[in-house]
Design a protein around this motif. Structure first.
Motif, PDB file in Angstrom:
ATOM      1  N   LYS A 191       0.836  -1.201   0.000  1.00 53.68           N
ATOM      2  CA  LYS A 191       0.000   0.000   0.000  1.00 53.68           C
ATOM      3  C   LYS A 191       0.871   1.251   0.000  1.00 53.68           C
ATOM      4  N   GLU A 192       1.942   1.228   0.758  1.00 53.40           N
ATOM      5  CA  GLU A 192       2.845   2.374   0.834  1.00 53.40           C
ATOM      6  C   GLU A 192       3.602   2.568  -0.480  1.00 53.40           C
ATOM      7  N   VAL A 193       4.005   1.484  -1.100  1.00 61.87           N
ATOM      8  CA  VAL A 193       4.688   1.572  -2.397  1.00 61.87           C
ATOM      9  C   VAL A 193       3.761   2.190  -3.437  1.00 61.87           C
ATOM     10  N   ALA A 194       2.513   1.736  -3.457  1.00 62.82           N
ATOM     11  CA  ALA A 194       1.545   2.269  -4.420  1.00 62.82           C
ATOM     12  C   ALA A 194       1.284   3.753  -4.178  1.00 62.82           C
ATOM     13  N   ARG A 195       1.317   4.161  -2.909  1.00 65.53           N
ATOM     14  CA  ARG A 195       1.079   5.569  -2.588  1.00 65.53           C
ATOM     15  C   ARG A 195       2.246   6.449  -3.032  1.00 65.53           C
ATOM     16  N   LYS A 196       3.450   5.974  -2.791  1.00 64.21           N
ATOM     17  CA  LYS A 196       4.635   6.772  -3.092  1.00 64.21           C
ATOM     18  C   LYS A 196       4.956   6.820  -4.581  1.00 64.21           C
ATOM     19  N   TYR A 197       4.685   5.728  -5.278  1.00 63.52           N
ATOM     20  CA  TYR A 197       5.089   5.629  -6.680  1.00 63.52           C
ATOM     21  C   TYR A 197       3.892   5.274  -7.553  1.00 63.52           C
ATOM     22  N   PRO A 198       3.143   6.277  -8.011  1.00 63.50           N
ATOM     23  CA  PRO A 198       1.969   6.023  -8.849  1.00 63.50           C
ATOM     24  C   PRO A 198       2.318   5.174 -10.068  1.00 63.50           C
ATOM     25  N   LYS A 199       1.445   4.284 -10.389  1.00 64.60           N
ATOM     26  CA  LYS A 199       1.678   3.336 -11.468  1.00 64.60           C
ATOM     27  C   LYS A 199       1.822   4.016 -12.819  1.00 64.60           C
ATOM     28  N   ARG A 200       2.712   3.402 -13.625  1.00 66.01           N
ATOM     29  CA  ARG A 200       2.927   3.805 -15.021  1.00 66.01           C
ATOM     30  C   ARG A 200       3.727   5.084 -15.180  1.00 66.01           C
ATOM     31  N   LEU A 201       4.234   5.661 -14.100  1.00 69.09           N
ATOM     32  CA  LEU A 201       5.085   6.831 -14.242  1.00 69.09           C
ATOM     33  C   LEU A 201       6.529   6.388 -14.393  1.00 69.09           C
ATOM     34  N   ARG A 202       7.265   7.085 -15.228  1.00 67.62           N
ATOM     35  CA  ARG A 202       8.677   6.791 -15.372  1.00 67.62           C
ATOM     36  C   ARG A 202       9.428   7.483 -14.236  1.00 67.62           C
ATOM     37  N   LEU A 203       9.999   6.681 -13.348  1.00 70.29           N
ATOM     38  CA  LEU A 203      10.604   7.249 -12.150  1.00 70.29           C
ATOM     39  C   LEU A 203      12.052   6.814 -12.031  1.00 70.29           C
ATOM     40  N   ASN A 204      12.870   7.666 -11.434  1.00 71.11           N
ATOM     41  CA  ASN A 204      14.201   7.282 -11.003  1.00 71.11           C
ATOM     42  C   ASN A 204      14.078   6.902  -9.536  1.00 71.11           C
TER      43      ASN A 204
END
Length: 247
Positions: A232-245
């Motif tokens: 749940k915390e991972v999903a909150r911090k890193y929205p799906k389908r965004l290109r992130l570093n």
């Protein structure tokens, strides 16, 4: 010492598997293929707690190395006149400072010098720091070589070593190798931590590989005490389908 293995060589994983065979992780299958984009985390704390202030001797050694790097023939003289006089802590500080300033070739030479010191003992953190730095520069051959040398020195790869190798593969869009390394990690008995799982889950999802992400999510139940809270915390911090570093 294993020879340098190019990122396109089909023998790379086989060689790593053979090197890891004494640790009980010599059997793997290549089952994954796609591309991915991923960044590596910021450097972890160095092995030795430091106040962040370099001694005069360490500063002079770093400056001399940087000047000599313009004329490599002068490097042996600097090593003989400057580094041989450094105390252990000052030498390790100089090594860390070269990494901080992104002088990675010099840092690698200093690391080779450190390995020949009488007080040196194989250390996971020294390898991990270099793997992280070279991974960020997408120099996958050097990351693989360091991973192999870590094993040759009698160290069993730990969670960080595997995570740095996984992160390096993801950095150069090699998801198949990242997944194979993740399987090697588990086969060796080394437990993935939250950082490893976060990198895998979010970047697999960002690459559209929800099938592989689901495998990693299932593993959370085995390796974490509170898997639902973690996911749940991972999903909150890193929205799906965004290109992130990531990290």
């Amino acid at each position: 010492m294993l020879t340098n293995m190019g990122s396109s060589s089909p023998m790379r994983i086989q060689l790593l598997q053979r090197a890891l065979a004494p640790f009980g992780c010599d059997k793997l299958q290549s089952r994954y293929a796609t591309t991915i984009t991923c960044g590596l985390r910021k450097p972890l704390r160095t092995r030795r707690q430091s106040d962040g202030v370099l001694s005069t001797e360490a500063i002079q050694a770093v400056q001399s190395l940087k000047l000599a790097a313009r004329n490599p023939s002068k490097l042996p003289q600097v090593f003989n006149s400057k580094l041989t006089r450094l105390l252990k802590d000052d030498l390790l500080d100089a090594f860390a400072e070269l990494q901080r300033q992104q002088h990675l070739d010099l840092a690698l030479k200093v690391f080779e010098f450190i390995r020949n010191e009488a007080w040196y003992e194989p250390d996971h953190s020294l390898y991990g720091d270099l793997m992280l730095m070279f991974g960020k520069k997408k120099l996958i051959d050097k990351v693989e070589k360091l991973f192999s040398e870590l094993i040759e020195e009698g160290l069993k790869p730990d969670t960080r070593a595997y995570t740095e190798l996984i992160g390096a593969y993801l950095k150069v869009d090699m998801i198949e190798k990242a997944m194979e390394t993740y399987e090697l990690m588990k086969a060796s008995g080394c437990i993935p931590d939250e950082l490893t799982l976060t990198i895998m889950i979010r970047n697999l999802e960002n690459a559209g590989r929800d099938d592989l992400s689901a495998i990693i999510k299932d593993d959370c139940s085995e390796y974490l005490d509170s898997p639902k809270k973690f996911l749940k915390e991972v999903a909150r911090k890193y929205p799906k389908r965004l290109r992130l570093n990531l990290v």
